[in-house]
Design an enzyme around this catalytic site. Structure first.
Site, mmCIF file in Angstrom:
data_model
loop_
_atom_site.group_PDB
_atom_site.id
_atom_site.type_symbol
_atom_site.label_atom_id
_atom_site.label_comp_id
_atom_site.label_asym_id
_atom_site.label_seq_id
_atom_site.Cartn_x
_atom_site.Cartn_y
_atom_site.Cartn_z
ATOM 1 N N LYS A 1 11.727 -14.620 -4.003
ATOM 2 C CA LYS A 1 11.465 -15.198 -5.330
ATOM 3 C C LYS A 1 10.822 -14.191 -6.266
ATOM 4 O O LYS A 1 10.858 -14.357 -7.467
ATOM 5 C CB LYS A 1 10.547 -16.421 -5.314
ATOM 6 C CG LYS A 1 10.131 -16.981 -3.982
ATOM 7 C CD LYS A 1 9.226 -18.179 -4.187
ATOM 8 C CE LYS A 1 8.929 -18.979 -2.945
ATOM 9 N NZ LYS A 1 8.269 -18.366 -1.827
ATOM 10 N N LYS B 1 0.838 -1.205 0.000
ATOM 11 C CA LYS B 1 0.000 0.000 0.000
ATOM 12 C C LYS B 1 0.873 1.256 0.000
ATOM 13 O O LYS B 1 0.633 2.201 -0.742
ATOM 14 C CB LYS B 1 -0.879 0.029 1.263
ATOM 15 C CG LYS B 1 -2.199 -0.680 1.097
ATOM 16 C CD LYS B 1 -2.992 -0.068 0.003
ATOM 17 C CE LYS B 1 -4.447 0.023 0.172
ATOM 18 N NZ LYS B 1 -5.146 0.275 -1.089
ATOM 19 N N LYS C 1 15.277 -8.456 1.831
ATOM 20 C CA LYS C 1 15.197 -9.920 1.990
ATOM 21 C C LYS C 1 15.384 -10.618 0.638
ATOM 22 O O LYS C 1 14.879 -10.133 -0.372
ATOM 23 C CB LYS C 1 13.796 -10.203 2.545
ATOM 24 C CG LYS C 1 13.504 -11.594 2.945
ATOM 25 C CD LYS C 1 12.044 -11.718 3.365
ATOM 26 C CE LYS C 1 11.117 -11.625 2.183
ATOM 27 N NZ LYS C 1 9.879 -12.333 2.249
HETATM 28 P P1 TYM Z 1 7.110 -18.034 1.611
HETATM 29 O O1 TYM Z 1 6.776 -18.976 0.515
HETATM 30 O O2 TYM Z 1 7.326 -16.596 1.276
HETATM 31 O O3 TYM Z 1 8.408 -18.537 2.351
HETATM 32 C C1 TYM Z 1 8.511 -19.887 2.815
HETATM 33 C C2 TYM Z 1 9.369 -19.932 4.063
HETATM 34 O O4 TYM Z 1 10.673 -19.430 3.768
HETATM 35 C C3 TYM Z 1 10.981 -18.365 4.667
HETATM 36 N N1 TYM Z 1 11.779 -17.357 3.938
HETATM 37 C C4 TYM Z 1 12.973 -16.928 4.332
HETATM 38 N N2 TYM Z 1 13.724 -17.252 5.387
HETATM 39 C C5 TYM Z 1 14.933 -16.622 5.485
HETATM 40 N N3 TYM Z 1 15.374 -15.714 4.581
HETATM 41 C C6 TYM Z 1 14.650 -15.360 3.504
HETATM 42 N N4 TYM Z 1 15.091 -14.498 2.626
HETATM 43 C C7 TYM Z 1 13.373 -15.984 3.343
HETATM 44 N N5 TYM Z 1 12.395 -15.889 2.394
HETATM 45 C C8 TYM Z 1 11.419 -16.731 2.783
HETATM 46 C C9 TYM Z 1 9.639 -17.787 5.088
HETATM 47 O O5 TYM Z 1 9.721 -17.090 6.308
HETATM 48 C C10 TYM Z 1 8.809 -19.043 5.191
HETATM 49 O O6 TYM Z 1 9.013 -19.693 6.426
HETATM 50 N N6 TYM Z 1 2.730 -17.307 3.906
HETATM 51 C C11 TYM Z 1 3.857 -18.213 3.768
HETATM 52 C C12 TYM Z 1 3.461 -19.624 3.354
HETATM 53 C C13 TYM Z 1 2.449 -20.217 4.249
HETATM 54 C C14 TYM Z 1 2.678 -20.782 5.551
HETATM 55 C C15 TYM Z 1 1.395 -21.236 5.983
HETATM 56 C C16 TYM Z 1 3.818 -20.937 6.335
HETATM 57 C C17 TYM Z 1 1.108 -20.330 3.971
HETATM 58 N N7 TYM Z 1 0.465 -20.954 5.016
HETATM 59 C C18 TYM Z 1 1.248 -21.853 7.250
HETATM 60 C C19 TYM Z 1 3.651 -21.558 7.604
HETATM 61 C C20 TYM Z 1 2.392 -22.006 8.036
HETATM 62 C C21 TYM Z 1 4.783 -17.663 2.703
HETATM 63 O O7 TYM Z 1 4.394 -16.932 1.824
HETATM 64 O O8 TYM Z 1 6.056 -18.149 2.785
#
Ligand code: TYM
Length: 327
Positions: free
Chosen positions: A196, A112, A193
């Site tokens: 992807k 936003k 950070k």
């Molecule tokens: P997502 O797909 O963005 O990321 C998946 C997991 O990777 C971790 N992560 C990182 N950790 C360290 N450094 C980084 N640069 C980095 N980028 C991503 C994220 O913290 C995450 O643990 N909303 C969530 C997916 C999801 C989820 C859930 C997770 C949906 N339902 C229920 C746990 C429980 C997401 O978009 O993660």
């Protein structure tokens, strides 16, 4: 046995941040927890996607879960859209989430504040769906990187709110966030950070990158002119990020990594970091290439779906009965 649950959203190929911040921990926890991991594919469509691409990323993500060491006979590995109960509970929880809570979510606020227009209602309410992912399985622990902490906190608030209003319905989960590696930064802009969804992928190492490209990305990572390998996030974010990557993969403390590279020049230090990253990618990719030749991915999803659905459908039935939606 305590239940651990987490997921990754397949909006692109999985990267080193996903591995260090999340995936490798799922693997470690298999010895001590009932591990449940899923691919959060419903979350991908909060923004427009190419259906073919999304299908490929999803397939690769399961292959990578297995290649990184998740064991389909010990862990429950499933696809979010295979267990429709998640979306159903997601709507119920959205009806118990305040608008003000969603307004305060960092991901929404960031978009936003950058002037994003046309954000979908699905994106706005996505934290309620994430809460449903967790609560429908009564998870005790949710291992995530630190960008997801706020969502797990909202999940706890929702669980407590529902329990106060209707009597005990849900377990109240706790986030599990590691001290080292919970936020791996972009190699080109170490104040952001690793992600992807970046425009340029020079700062992001994908688990399926060629080793040549991964090495090149590390060797051209942004550093500074201080000429000292020191962990100092404020003044040396690039070097600190490389130290974190090294320490996480080599499984040593930041202090030990700092001591090891104290007298190194940046070029030699980067080469040492590239060596551990490349060894990791070679190992994962070797296993991944074997896995995709077999039917293991579809077998994994079939057994994961059966196990996850058995639990989720009982939970949803209880919630529906409690709320008077269906008796
Ligand atoms: P997502 O797909 O963005 O990321 C998946 C997991 O990777 C971790 N992560 C990182 N950790 C360290 N450094 C980084 N640069 C980095 N980028 C991503 C994220 O913290 C995450 O643990 N909303 C969530 C997916 C999801 C989820 C859930 C997770 C949906 N339902 C229920 C746990 C429980 C997401 O978009 O993660």
């Amino acid at each position: 046995m305590k239940k651990m649950l987490s997921g990754i959203k397949p909006t692109g190929e999985l990267h080193l941040g996903n591995y260090i911040g999340a995936l490798r921990n799922f693997v470690k926890y298999q010895d001590d927890y009932d591990v449940n991991v899923f691919i959060a594919n419903l979350h991908t469509i909060t923004f427009p996607q190419d259906p073919e691409e999304i299908n490929k990323y999803l397939h690769d993500a399961i292959g990578l879960y297995l290649a990184c060491g998740l064991d389909k006979d010990r862990a429950t590995i499933f696809l979010q859209s295979d267990v429709l109960e998640h979306a159903n509970l997601g709507f119920i929880l959205a009806c118990h989430t305040y608008e003000g809570e969603l307004d305060r979510m960092t991901q929404y606020k960031d978009r936003k504040s950058k002037g994003a227009e046309g954000l979908s209602a699905g994106f706005y309410t996505y934290p309620s769906l994430m809460a449903a992912d967790i609560l429908i399985h009564d998870a005790d622990f949710v291992p995530v990187g630190d960008d997801q902490k706020q969502h797990v906190e909202l999940t706890r608030d929702l669980a407590q709110r529902m329990n106060n209003r209707y009597g005990k319905l849900f377990n109240v989960p706790e986030p599990l966030i590691q001290k080292v590696g919970a936020r791996i930064m972009d190699l080109q802009d170490p104040t952001r950070k690793m992600s992807k969804s970046d425009q340029s992928d020079k700062g992001c190492i994908y688990l399926l990158d060629s080793v040549k490209s991964a090495r090149k990305k590390i060797m051209s990572a942004q550093t500074d002119s201080l000429a000292q390998v020191k962990y100092d996030v404020e003044n040396q974010p690039g070097i600190s990020n490389l130290l974190t990557i090294y320490a996480s993969i080599a499984d040593v403390s930041i202090e030990d990594a700092e001591a090891k590279f104290k007298d190194y020049r940046y070029g030699d230090f980067k080469k040492a970091v590239a060596d551990v990253v490349v060894a990791l990618l070679e190992d994962i990719q070797g296993k991944f290439n074997d896995i995709v030749q077999t039917d293991i991915i579809s077998e994994t999803l079939a057994s994961g779906k059966a196990k996850a659905q058995a639990y989720a459908s009982k939970k949803l039935k209880l919630v529906n009965e409690t709320l008077g939606i269906h008796i």
